[in-house]
Design a protein around this motif. Structure first.
Motif, PDB file in Angstrom:
ATOM      1  N   PRO A  33      32.704  43.490  51.466  1.00 50.46           N
ATOM      2  CA  PRO A  33      32.895  42.490  50.434  1.00 50.46           C
ATOM      3  C   PRO A  33      33.889  41.436  50.904  1.00 50.46           C
ATOM      4  O   PRO A  33      34.945  41.772  51.448  1.00 50.46           O
ATOM      5  N   ILE A  34      33.537  40.181  50.746  1.00 46.19           N
ATOM      6  CA  ILE A  34      34.424  39.083  51.107  1.00 46.19           C
ATOM      7  C   ILE A  34      34.864  38.412  49.825  1.00 46.19           C
ATOM      8  O   ILE A  34      34.023  37.971  49.044  1.00 46.19           O
ATOM      9  N   GLN A  35      36.167  38.413  49.583  1.00 50.73           N
ATOM     10  CA  GLN A  35      36.660  37.734  48.385  1.00 50.73           C
ATOM     11  C   GLN A  35      37.414  36.496  48.812  1.00 50.73           C
ATOM     12  O   GLN A  35      38.620  36.549  49.070  1.00 50.73           O
ATOM     13  N   ALA A  36      36.673  35.395  48.903  1.00 44.40           N
ATOM     14  CA  ALA A  36      37.283  34.159  49.385  1.00 44.40           C
ATOM     15  C   ALA A  36      38.075  33.487  48.269  1.00 44.40           C
ATOM     16  O   ALA A  36      37.558  33.277  47.175  1.00 44.40           O
ATOM     17  N   LYS A  37      39.339  33.201  48.587  1.00 43.44           N
ATOM     18  CA  LYS A  37      40.226  32.493  47.645  1.00 43.44           C
ATOM     19  C   LYS A  37      41.030  31.504  48.473  1.00 43.44           C
ATOM     20  O   LYS A  37      41.167  31.702  49.683  1.00 43.44           O
ATOM     21  N   PRO A  38      41.613  30.473  47.839  1.00 39.40           N
ATOM     22  CA  PRO A  38      42.467  29.574  48.621  1.00 39.40           C
ATOM     23  C   PRO A  38      43.599  30.382  49.269  1.00 39.40           C
ATOM     24  O   PRO A  38      44.261  31.172  48.600  1.00 39.40           O
ATOM     25  N   LEU A  39      43.756  30.190  50.571  1.00 40.68           N
ATOM     26  CA  LEU A  39      44.700  31.031  51.320  1.00 40.68           C
ATOM     27  C   LEU A  39      45.515  30.176  52.294  1.00 40.68           C
ATOM     28  O   LEU A  39      44.959  29.356  53.024  1.00 40.68           O
ATOM     29  N   ALA A  40      46.843  30.389  52.271  1.00 36.40           N
ATOM     30  CA  ALA A  40      47.713  29.729  53.251  1.00 36.40           C
ATOM     31  C   ALA A  40      47.817  30.654  54.456  1.00 36.40           C
ATOM     32  O   ALA A  40      48.225  31.804  54.317  1.00 36.40           O
ATOM     33  N   VAL A  41      47.416  30.168  55.627  1.00 37.71           N
ATOM     34  CA  VAL A  41      47.358  31.078  56.778  1.00 37.71           C
ATOM     35  C   VAL A  41      48.693  31.209  57.505  1.00 37.71           C
ATOM     36  O   VAL A  41      48.950  32.216  58.158  1.00 37.71           O
ATOM     37  N   ARG A  42      49.568  30.191  57.395  1.00 35.70           N
ATOM     38  CA  ARG A  42      50.810  30.253  58.175  1.00 35.70           C
ATOM     39  C   ARG A  42      51.665  31.464  57.841  1.00 35.70           C
ATOM     40  O   ARG A  42      52.134  32.160  58.747  1.00 35.70           O
ATOM     41  N   PRO A  43      51.890  31.766  56.544  1.00 35.67           N
ATOM     42  CA  PRO A  43      52.692  32.957  56.239  1.00 35.67           C
ATOM     43  C   PRO A  43      52.076  34.232  56.818  1.00 35.67           C
ATOM     44  O   PRO A  43      52.796  35.108  57.296  1.00 35.67           O
ATOM     45  N   LEU A  44      50.750  34.302  56.787  1.00 37.60           N
ATOM     46  CA  LEU A  44      50.066  35.473  57.342  1.00 37.60           C
ATOM     47  C   LEU A  44      50.301  35.567  58.854  1.00 37.60           C
ATOM     48  O   LEU A  44      50.612  36.631  59.395  1.00 37.60           O
ATOM     49  N   MET A  45      50.174  34.423  59.531  1.00 37.35           N
ATOM     50  CA  MET A  45      50.373  34.404  60.983  1.00 37.35           C
ATOM     51  C   MET A  45      51.817  34.758  61.325  1.00 37.35           C
ATOM     52  O   MET A  45      52.089  35.493  62.274  1.00 37.35           O
ATOM     53  N   ARG A  67      45.139  24.784  52.868  1.00 36.98           N
ATOM     54  CA  ARG A  67      44.667  26.150  52.640  1.00 36.98           C
ATOM     55  C   ARG A  67      43.202  26.272  53.016  1.00 36.98           C
ATOM     56  O   ARG A  67      42.480  25.279  53.015  1.00 36.98           O
ATOM     57  N   VAL A  68      42.779  27.502  53.298  1.00 34.43           N
ATOM     58  CA  VAL A  68      41.366  27.740  53.596  1.00 34.43           C
ATOM     59  C   VAL A  68      40.760  28.578  52.468  1.00 34.43           C
ATOM     60  O   VAL A  68      41.484  29.212  51.705  1.00 34.43           O
ATOM     61  N   MET A  69      39.429  28.568  52.383  1.00 35.34           N
ATOM     62  CA  MET A  69      38.746  29.472  51.454  1.00 35.34           C
ATOM     63  C   MET A  69      38.390  30.701  52.267  1.00 35.34           C
ATOM     64  O   MET A  69      37.464  30.669  53.081  1.00 35.34           O
ATOM     65  N   ALA A  70      39.150  31.764  52.075  1.00 37.02           N
ATOM     66  CA  ALA A  70      38.893  32.947  52.905  1.00 37.02           C
ATOM     67  C   ALA A  70      39.490  34.182  52.250  1.00 37.02           C
ATOM     68  O   ALA A  70      40.229  34.085  51.274  1.00 37.02           O
ATOM     69  N   ASP A  71      39.138  35.329  52.818  1.00 40.54           N
ATOM     70  CA  ASP A  71      39.616  36.610  52.318  1.00 40.54           C
ATOM     71  C   ASP A  71      40.794  37.043  53.209  1.00 40.54           C
ATOM     72  O   ASP A  71      40.611  37.320  54.396  1.00 40.54           O
ATOM     73  N   ALA A  72      41.993  37.079  52.623  1.00 46.04           N
ATOM     74  CA  ALA A  72      43.212  37.335  53.405  1.00 46.04           C
ATOM     75  C   ALA A  72      43.079  38.583  54.268  1.00 46.04           C
ATOM     76  O   ALA A  72      43.452  38.601  55.442  1.00 46.04           O
ATOM     77  N   GLU A  73      42.523  39.633  53.671  1.00 42.32           N
ATOM     78  CA  GLU A  73      42.427  40.900  54.393  1.00 42.32           C
ATOM     79  C   GLU A  73      41.525  40.775  55.633  1.00 42.32           C
ATOM     80  O   GLU A  73      41.809  41.309  56.691  1.00 42.32           O
ATOM     81  N   PHE A 124      38.921  30.602  66.017  1.00 40.68           N
ATOM     82  CA  PHE A 124      37.901  30.683  64.960  1.00 40.68           C
ATOM     83  C   PHE A 124      38.222  29.695  63.859  1.00 40.68           C
ATOM     84  O   PHE A 124      39.361  29.277  63.670  1.00 40.68           O
ATOM     85  N   SER A 125      37.174  29.292  63.135  1.00 40.72           N
ATOM     86  CA  SER A 125      37.349  28.284  62.086  1.00 40.72           C
ATOM     87  C   SER A 125      37.109  28.913  60.717  1.00 40.72           C
ATOM     88  O   SER A 125      36.383  29.909  60.593  1.00 40.72           O
ATOM     89  N   LEU A 126      37.757  28.304  59.717  1.00 42.01           N
ATOM     90  CA  LEU A 126      37.548  28.726  58.322  1.00 42.01           C
ATOM     91  C   LEU A 126      37.469  27.455  57.486  1.00 42.01           C
ATOM     92  O   LEU A 126      38.181  26.483  57.773  1.00 42.01           O
ATOM     93  N   PRO A 127      36.599  27.448  56.456  1.00 38.11           N
ATOM     94  CA  PRO A 127      36.458  26.216  55.670  1.00 38.11           C
ATOM     95  C   PRO A 127      37.747  25.899  54.906  1.00 38.11           C
ATOM     96  O   PRO A 127      38.358  26.790  54.315  1.00 38.11           O
ATOM     97  N   ILE A 128      38.145  24.638  54.958  1.00 34.02           N
ATOM     98  CA  ILE A 128      39.328  24.203  54.219  1.00 34.02           C
ATOM     99  C   ILE A 128      38.990  24.192  52.728  1.00 34.02           C
ATOM    100  O   ILE A 128      37.904  23.741  52.335  1.00 34.02           O
ATOM    101  N   ALA A 129      39.911  24.720  51.911  1.00 33.08           N
ATOM    102  CA  ALA A 129      39.666  24.772  50.466  1.00 33.08           C
ATOM    103  C   ALA A 129      39.696  23.353  49.912  1.00 33.08           C
ATOM    104  O   ALA A 129      40.576  22.564  50.255  1.00 33.08           O
ATOM    105  N   LYS A 130      38.697  23.042  49.079  1.00 32.12           N
ATOM    106  CA  LYS A 130      38.674  21.711  48.438  1.00 32.12           C
ATOM    107  C   LYS A 130      39.764  21.695  47.381  1.00 32.12           C
ATOM    108  O   LYS A 130      39.875  22.633  46.600  1.00 32.12           O
ATOM    109  N   LYS A 131      40.522  20.605  47.358  1.00 34.61           N
ATOM    110  CA  LYS A 131      41.536  20.481  46.300  1.00 34.61           C
ATOM    111  C   LYS A 131      40.806  20.370  44.976  1.00 34.61           C
ATOM    112  O   LYS A 131      39.783  19.709  44.870  1.00 34.61           O
ATOM    113  N   SER A 132      41.355  21.032  43.935  1.00 34.69           N
ATOM    114  CA  SER A 132      40.689  20.935  42.640  1.00 34.69           C
ATOM    115  C   SER A 132      40.875  19.515  42.116  1.00 34.69           C
ATOM    116  O   SER A 132      41.828  18.820  42.465  1.00 34.69           O
TER     117      SER A 132
END
Ligand code: ADP
Length: 270
Positions: A101-113, A141-147, A251-259
């Motif tokens: 299961p992929i739960q894509a949500k707006p995600l900031a990758v820098r803190p994760l990295m 932010r990207v639209m992706a599943d943090a895990e 690898f690439s991840l789609p950038i989250a569209k600003k609401s």
């Protein structure tokens, strides 16, 4: 002959139908071919460590091998490898069947990295290899599943460290040219990959002969899983490498569209 009895304007329809039927048949053949390859790869990968374990146990049983700590160490190592193989395989089969299961949500990758660099640095205290973060503060932010992103990064960093006995590993991120994707990269100054091997690295069970020789403990599945996870999140994965110089996996991840709300606020703000 059916075509002769059909009105002329329906023949193209029939041809299209025949075409798509052929394509379906090809696709099925492909699936069957991949299944056969998987079973044969799997048999090979499982047999190798099992043969080693069997050899040791037989030797211990008939007294031709002395029961020394080193022998038990080898037995534990081979058994762990078998277990890792089975775990990796389960992940791979879930990923390939699309069951992860992929739960894509707006995600900031820098803190994760940042967190991953910390975590791996702690494990590198006695190693001559260093790991660092090398990316701008304000990334979209990207639209992706943090895990799942973490899983891919852990795979790529693990490889970079494994194939860089002494050197530098850096984590990078940048916005792609079309501004649609964020790219994340893991660069190392390790053993590198030969040009003729590059096209194969994302295939399951593929390991370079050098990696096999060094018995680095790998299973050859990590990159196949990573590729699938990235694709499930609508990105792509690629690699550049030079033998003896190092590798750069990206690898690439789609950038989250600003609401709309957010951009409206931005426009209206004084
Ligand atoms: P493994 O568990 O063997 O590392 P992977 O699927 O993660 O399996 O990688 C497949 C193969 O690709 C590795 O065995 C190695 O030969 C090569 N490889 C992967 N990452 C790197 C790297 N950073 N530098 C050099 N070779 C690499």
């Amino acid at each position: 002959n059916l075509a002769e009895r059909m009105p002329a304007n329906e023949i193209p329809e029939l041809n299209r139908l025949a075409d798509s039927f052929n394509r379906m048949a090809f696709a099925l053949e492909d699936v069957e071919q991949r299944r056969r390859e998987l079973v044969s790869d799997l048999t090979h990968e499982l047999r190798t460590p099992l043969t080693v374990v069997e050899g040791y146990l037989e030797g211990l049983a008939d007294g031709t091998i002395e029961p020394e700590p080193e022998i038990y160490g080898n037995l534990v190592r081979e058994t762990s490898r078998l277990k890792r193989l089975v775990n990796d395989l389960q992940e791979l089969s879930k990923a390939e069947a699309g069951y992860l299961p992929i739960q894509a949500k707006p995600l900031a990758v820098r803190p994760l990295m940042d967190e991953l660099v910390q975590r791996f640095s702690d494990q590198l205290l006695d190693s001559p290899t260093r790991i660092k973060l090398d990316c701008p503060e304000n990334l979209p932010r990207v639209m992706a599943d943090a895990e799942r992103v973490e899983q891919v990064l852990v795979n790529l960093i693990g490889n970079a460290l494994r194939y860089t006995p002494s050197g530098d590993v850096s984590l990078q991120a940048w916005v792609g040219e079309q501004k649609q994707f964020l790219w994340i990269g893991v660069k190392d100054t390790g053993q590198g990959i030969a040009p003729e091997e590059l096209p194969h690295v994302f295939e399951r069970f593929w390991r370079s002969d050098r990696s096999r020789d060094r018995n680095s403990g790998g299973t050859g599945i990590g990159l196949a899983i990573s590729r699938r996870l990235v694709e499930l999140q609508k990105g792509v994965i690629r690699v550049e490498s030079q033998l003896g110089q190092g590798s750069f996996f990206q690898f690439s991840l789609p950038i989250a569209k600003k609401s709309l709300g957010l951009s409206a606020t931005k426009v209206l703000a004084p």
